[in-house]
Scaffold this active site. Sequence first.
Site, PDB file in Angstrom:
ATOM      1  N   GLU A 139       3.043   3.742  14.175  1.00  0.00           N
ATOM      2  CA  GLU A 139       4.093   2.941  13.539  1.00  0.00           C
ATOM      3  C   GLU A 139       5.458   3.613  13.529  1.00  0.00           C
ATOM      4  O   GLU A 139       6.460   2.969  13.273  1.00  0.00           O
ATOM      5  CB  GLU A 139       3.677   2.576  12.102  1.00  0.00           C
ATOM      6  CG  GLU A 139       3.722   3.709  11.074  1.00  0.00           C
ATOM      7  CD  GLU A 139       2.485   4.615  11.052  1.00  0.00           C
ATOM      8  OE1 GLU A 139       1.721   4.601  12.041  1.00  0.00           O
ATOM      9  OE2 GLU A 139       2.297   5.334  10.060  1.00  0.00           O
ATOM     10  N   LYS A 177      13.762  -7.396   4.218  1.00  0.00           N
ATOM     11  CA  LYS A 177      15.173  -7.803   4.280  1.00  0.00           C
ATOM     12  C   LYS A 177      15.564  -8.462   5.609  1.00  0.00           C
ATOM     13  O   LYS A 177      16.236  -9.485   5.629  1.00  0.00           O
ATOM     14  CB  LYS A 177      16.048  -6.567   4.070  1.00  0.00           C
ATOM     15  CG  LYS A 177      17.489  -6.872   3.827  1.00  0.00           C
ATOM     16  CD  LYS A 177      17.705  -6.838   2.348  1.00  0.00           C
ATOM     17  CE  LYS A 177      19.126  -7.092   1.937  1.00  0.00           C
ATOM     18  NZ  LYS A 177      19.174  -7.072   0.459  1.00  0.00           N
ATOM     19  N   HIS A 180       0.448   8.522  14.382  1.00  0.00           N
ATOM     20  CA  HIS A 180       1.114   7.412  13.687  1.00  0.00           C
ATOM     21  C   HIS A 180       1.807   6.503  14.706  1.00  0.00           C
ATOM     22  O   HIS A 180       2.952   6.752  15.073  1.00  0.00           O
ATOM     23  CB  HIS A 180       2.175   7.960  12.723  1.00  0.00           C
ATOM     24  CG  HIS A 180       1.599   8.618  11.518  1.00  0.00           C
ATOM     25  ND1 HIS A 180       1.189   7.914  10.409  1.00  0.00           N
ATOM     26  CD2 HIS A 180       1.349   9.916  11.245  1.00  0.00           C
ATOM     27  CE1 HIS A 180       0.718   8.750   9.508  1.00  0.00           C
ATOM     28  NE2 HIS A 180       0.790   9.971   9.987  1.00  0.00           N
ATOM     29  N   ASP A 189      19.941 -11.985  -0.652  1.00  0.00           N
ATOM     30  CA  ASP A 189      18.625 -12.371  -1.168  1.00  0.00           C
ATOM     31  C   ASP A 189      18.701 -13.615  -2.050  1.00  0.00           C
ATOM     32  O   ASP A 189      17.951 -14.573  -1.858  1.00  0.00           O
ATOM     33  CB  ASP A 189      17.985 -11.224  -1.974  1.00  0.00           C
ATOM     34  CG  ASP A 189      17.944  -9.925  -1.184  1.00  0.00           C
ATOM     35  OD1 ASP A 189      18.049 -10.013   0.048  1.00  0.00           O
ATOM     36  OD2 ASP A 189      17.813  -8.864  -1.802  1.00  0.00           O
ATOM     37  N   CYS A 215      -4.409   7.733  11.737  1.00  0.00           N
ATOM     38  CA  CYS A 215      -4.306   9.028  11.066  1.00  0.00           C
ATOM     39  C   CYS A 215      -5.412   9.181  10.013  1.00  0.00           C
ATOM     40  O   CYS A 215      -6.581   9.266  10.370  1.00  0.00           O
ATOM     41  CB  CYS A 215      -2.911   9.205  10.468  1.00  0.00           C
ATOM     42  SG  CYS A 215      -2.632  10.897   9.944  1.00  0.00           S
ATOM     43  N   TYR A 216      -5.080   9.186   8.746  1.00  0.00           N
ATOM     44  CA  TYR A 216      -6.119   9.318   7.727  1.00  0.00           C
ATOM     45  C   TYR A 216      -7.161   8.197   7.880  1.00  0.00           C
ATOM     46  O   TYR A 216      -8.373   8.430   7.769  1.00  0.00           O
ATOM     47  CB  TYR A 216      -5.488   9.272   6.330  1.00  0.00           C
ATOM     48  CG  TYR A 216      -6.483   9.490   5.210  1.00  0.00           C
ATOM     49  CD1 TYR A 216      -6.956  10.773   4.933  1.00  0.00           C
ATOM     50  CD2 TYR A 216      -6.958   8.429   4.451  1.00  0.00           C
ATOM     51  CE1 TYR A 216      -7.876  10.985   3.913  1.00  0.00           C
ATOM     52  CE2 TYR A 216      -7.878   8.631   3.429  1.00  0.00           C
ATOM     53  CZ  TYR A 216      -8.335   9.913   3.166  1.00  0.00           C
ATOM     54  OH  TYR A 216      -9.249  10.123   2.169  1.00  0.00           O
ATOM     55  N   GLY A 273      -2.321   8.690   5.256  1.00  0.00           N
ATOM     56  CA  GLY A 273      -2.160   9.059   3.856  1.00  0.00           C
ATOM     57  C   GLY A 273      -2.054  10.562   3.757  1.00  0.00           C
ATOM     58  O   GLY A 273      -2.281  11.265   4.741  1.00  0.00           O
TER      59      GLY A 273
END
Length: 526
Positions: A178, A381, A176, A234, A88-89, A61
């Site tokens: 990710e 998606k 991070h 979608d 991280c945060y 964050g």
Amino acid sequence: MPSASPAAPDTVLVVDFGAQYAQLIARRVREARVYSEIVPSTMPVAEMLAKNPAAIILSGGPSSVYAEGAPSVDRALFEAGVPVFGMCYGFQLMATTLGGTVDNTGAREYGRTGLHVSRSGSTLFEGTPDEQPVWMSHGDACSAAPEGFTVTASTDVVPVAAFENDEKKLYGVQYHPEVMHSTHGQQVLEHFLYRGAGIAPEWTMGNVIEEQVEAIRAKVGNRRAICGLSGGVDSAVAAALVQKAIGPQLTCVYVDHGLMRKGETAQVEKDFVAATGIKLRVVDAEKRFLDALAGVSDPEQKRKIIGREFIRVFEQAQAEIVAEAPGDQPVEFLVQGTLYPDVVESGGGTGTANIKSHHNVGGLPEDLEFTLIEPLRQLFKDEVRMVGAELGLPEEIVHRQPFPGPGLGIRIVGEVTKDRLDLLREADAIAREELTAAGLDRDIWQCPVVLLAEVRSVGVQGDGRTYGHPVVLRPVSSEDAMTADWSRLPYETLARISTRITNEVAEVNRVVLDVTSKPPGTIEWE
Ligand code: XMP
């Protein structure tokens, strides 16, 4: 979340501390074939635990743990016996909450950093190199891990860049994992999920379909539903899923507003119906839309007109469906292809700020008296495409580029007329054909082709001087359309598109390439 989600096996909660890291983490968890959901950091711990999570991840964050009003976490979260991974945060919160030391040293580390792994056999780092690049973004630094934790990695700046407490199943990394730049990040995340939390990678699109089919059947019973098809992936996948659940109780309405791409209506009418057996009503409303758009060039006004006309046509079709079988069960449900990023971005269920208002199929009004069925609310998606493929939808529908509800109407800068639409349709079809032929469909997110209808420039063709319009190619790569970069397409492909468009589309004498990222540009020009 839909009624099916509580039954989902092994849910990982991603606690969102802001700045959109949570969405990326949630995607990465799902890439590891584990179901994940994002929850706001303001959610009480008791409420998180009531969801019976198999593990919890605390996201990064923008705050410093020492900033006034910075989000905190209740110690109870770490004492519930649920495995937790702080990033991280989230890592710093875990450290400070459990008695470690985080210093406000001013020692900043941003971007690519070298991580030195000191316990290579640890739960998180096993099988990864002792030196690995990671992505950092922090001001404070952890100098002492809480009691009971083993320090497993450091950097030149931060003495404690990762720690683990296997007994309590608590793990943390300062960086991070990710983001792609942390080259072993996905492996570290999977180690947490599989080894730390003991979750098996079992979440598949097959599970999603089964769960949703059951949930939809239970919800709809013997009543009826309608669905607006836009030709986009979608709504097509949502409709196919509902069709699988309730078959002929579903009717789809496809409003052909004349702003579709070349071949689009035929594709929906033939291929989609053939693949699904769906009951489809196609409404030819081209004249109505073009009449309403005559003389209008302001983009917002165009959007409003298209939205308004869409609703009218849709409501009319709905009334006809009811009138044709008055004795039948009521039409009570409306199917929508809302995706997880729409839910997250409109603040639904996460408490995050409303980043953009949700673009839905055609801007259906809120006062339509329907109960919504949104079977894709949990999915990103790429997952929707996988569900579509699993349901047997044709490749051209599953892998088509995202296309805005207002269609080519917002890809003509200037007034929308039939002639201009025909011209843009040709140019767009050529660009799509060449991108497909070059095998680039999976490399780009989408490539709007935009007609600058009110610009003319001088050109020369054959022996003559021309005074034609430019079209803009806007190829972008993106993971979720929130941010995007312009795609570096091969020059040969660009050259072929340019040559073909200027040769084959009368009135177009220039093809230009948009090399702007988002932000600052949006994807569509409007
Ligand atoms: P922008 O232009 O905002 O577009 O960067 C982000 C993504 O959203 C699509 N888009 C729409 N999709 N209805 C839709 O269904 C709309 O009104 C709409 N406007 C933009 C756009 O194509 C891109 O993928």
